[in-house]
Scaffold this motif. Structure first.
Motif, short mmCIF file in Angstrom:
data_model
loop_
_atom_site.label_atom_id
_atom_site.label_comp_id
_atom_site.label_asym_id
_atom_site.label_seq_id
_atom_site.Cartn_x
_atom_site.Cartn_y
_atom_site.Cartn_z
N LYS A 121 0.90 -1.09 0.02
CA LYS A 121 0.15 -0.17 -0.14
C LYS A 121 0.91 1.28 0.05
N VAL A 122 0.61 1.96 -1.00
CA VAL A 122 1.48 3.33 -0.92
C VAL A 122 0.24 4.55 -0.46
N ILE A 123 1.06 5.43 0.18
CA ILE A 123 0.20 6.62 0.78
C ILE A 123 0.79 7.79 0.11
N ASP A 124 0.09 8.26 -0.96
CA ASP A 124 0.21 9.28 -1.63
C ASP A 124 0.34 10.68 -0.76
N LYS A 125 1.58 11.54 -1.04
CA LYS A 125 1.56 12.69 -0.37
C LYS A 125 1.67 13.88 -1.40
N LEU A 126 1.78 13.86 -2.61
CA LEU A 126 1.59 14.86 -3.75
C LEU A 126 1.01 14.27 -4.79
N THR A 127 0.12 14.68 -5.57
CA THR A 127 -0.41 14.55 -6.84
C THR A 127 -0.46 15.80 -7.65
N LEU A 128 0.45 15.81 -8.61
CA LEU A 128 0.82 16.90 -9.48
C LEU A 128 0.44 16.62 -10.89
N LEU A 129 -0.49 17.44 -11.51
CA LEU A 129 -0.91 17.27 -12.89
C LEU A 129 -0.55 18.61 -13.68
N ILE A 130 -0.34 18.39 -14.78
CA ILE A 130 -0.32 19.53 -15.66
C ILE A 130 -1.18 19.32 -16.82
N LEU A 131 -1.81 20.54 -17.39
CA LEU A 131 -2.82 20.26 -18.49
C LEU A 131 -2.09 20.52 -19.50
N SER A 132 -1.82 19.63 -20.28
CA SER A 132 -0.92 19.69 -21.34
C SER A 132 -1.50 19.54 -23.22
N ASN A 133 -2.47 18.76 -23.03
CA ASN A 133 -3.14 18.28 -24.34
C ASN A 133 -1.94 17.65 -25.36
N ASP A 134 -1.15 17.47 -24.82
CA ASP A 134 0.23 16.50 -25.56
C ASP A 134 0.15 15.46 -25.16
N PHE A 189 -2.74 22.51 2.79
CA PHE A 189 -4.17 22.93 2.52
C PHE A 189 -4.52 22.26 1.14
N GLY A 190 -4.22 21.11 0.74
CA GLY A 190 -4.57 20.37 -0.65
C GLY A 190 -3.14 19.85 -1.07
N GLU A 191 -3.27 18.34 -1.28
CA GLU A 191 -2.20 17.64 -1.88
C GLU A 191 -2.16 17.33 -3.12
N THR A 192 -3.11 17.91 -3.89
CA THR A 192 -3.43 17.76 -5.39
C THR A 192 -3.20 18.97 -6.11
N ILE A 193 -2.28 19.36 -6.72
CA ILE A 193 -1.96 20.63 -7.37
C ILE A 193 -2.21 20.26 -9.03
N ILE A 194 -2.64 21.38 -9.53
CA ILE A 194 -2.98 21.46 -11.08
C ILE A 194 -2.28 22.42 -11.61
N ILE A 195 -1.77 22.30 -12.68
CA ILE A 195 -1.05 23.52 -13.32
C ILE A 195 -1.51 23.71 -14.72
N TYR A 196 -1.87 25.00 -15.28
CA TYR A 196 -2.51 25.35 -16.49
C TYR A 196 -1.74 26.03 -17.33
#
Length: 242
Positions: A121-134, A189-196
């Motif tokens: 079992k993995v405990i996530d500490k960061l989920t980082l996403l970037i909107l790339s459309n690529d 204040f939130g471990e999921t970061i989304i970059i646009y």
């Protein structure tokens, strides 16, 4: 492609090295080590300074690995040079992923730690996403266990008109940060970061309290991201990169 394969090999080598240490030094840690107080963290810092406590076999291995692949380690935002540490019992995780719907593509990475060395079992500490459309966006990540009990990682996202360098740190006392292109996120204040990324090379962002840890199936987390009303507004923006 060769560079990517070498990076994957190095990541696997580092993780396997960590797991080898877990098996041979499992008696090093005390049973209640999950409860890190300031004093225990201070004691750990002092142990790192004591050369008699260093894992010398691991240190030699890290030096050999660095000398073979120094160009790869140098390519990250922070150069990963070898350094000695006290023996430890810790396993870390880095999981790249893609969220795709129609022409919308998010590239991302999950950084975490195993619940214990024997657990799957993995405990996530960061989920980082970037909107790339690529689909071919270049993403490289290096997660580091040597700073135990701190979890550290770094990486690079290369989009069509810019590059996003990031560095992550999670402390066992619950404080964690992400620094991406000099934008600091306090992950309490939130471990999921989304970059646009934007066409003018700036970027917008969201910080969510949602986490893959809240879902049995990661696919459910993906659906939540795609159905989030704020994220939908960013997806249809005319200023985002195409």
């Amino acid at each position: 492609m060769t560079k990517k394969l070498v990076i994957i090999f190095i990541s696997g080598l580092l993780l396997n090295s960590c797991k080898d240490i877990e098996k041979t030094n499992s008696n090093v840690q005390i049973s209640n080590e999950n409860n890190w107080s300031i004093q225990k963290l201070k004691d750990r810092a002092i142990q790192h300074l004591d050369s008699s406590k260093w894992d010398k076999e691991l240190f030699i291995q890290d030096i050999e690995t660095y000398n073979k692949y120094s160009d790869i380690f140098n390519s990250y935002p922070l150069n990963k040079s070898p350094f000695p540490v006290d023996k430890y019992d810790y396993a870390v995780s880095s999981i790249p992923f893609t969220i795709e719907k129609d022409s919308i593509i998010f590239k991302g990475v999950r950084i975490g730690e195993y619940e214990n060395p024997e657990s799957e079992k993995v405990i996530d500490k960061l989920t980082l996403l970037i909107l790339s459309n690529d689909k071919d966006l270049e993403e490289n990540t290096l997660v580091e266990s040597r700073n135990y009990p701190y979890l550290t990682a770094q990486g690079i996202f290369k989009v069509t008109n810019n590059e996003y360098d990031w560095v992550f740190l999670a402390s066992p006392d619950g404080f964690s940060t992400l620094l991406i292109n000099m934008k600091l996120f306090d992950l309490r204040f939130g471990e999921t970061i989304i970059i646009y990324p934007q066409m003018d090379k700036s970027f917008l962002y969201d910080q969510l309290e949602e986490s893959p840890n809240n879902y049995e199936d990661f696919e459910d987390f993906k659906k939540v991201i795609l159905n989030n009303s704020i994220i939908k507004q960013q997806i249809i923006s005319e200023k985002k990169i195409k």
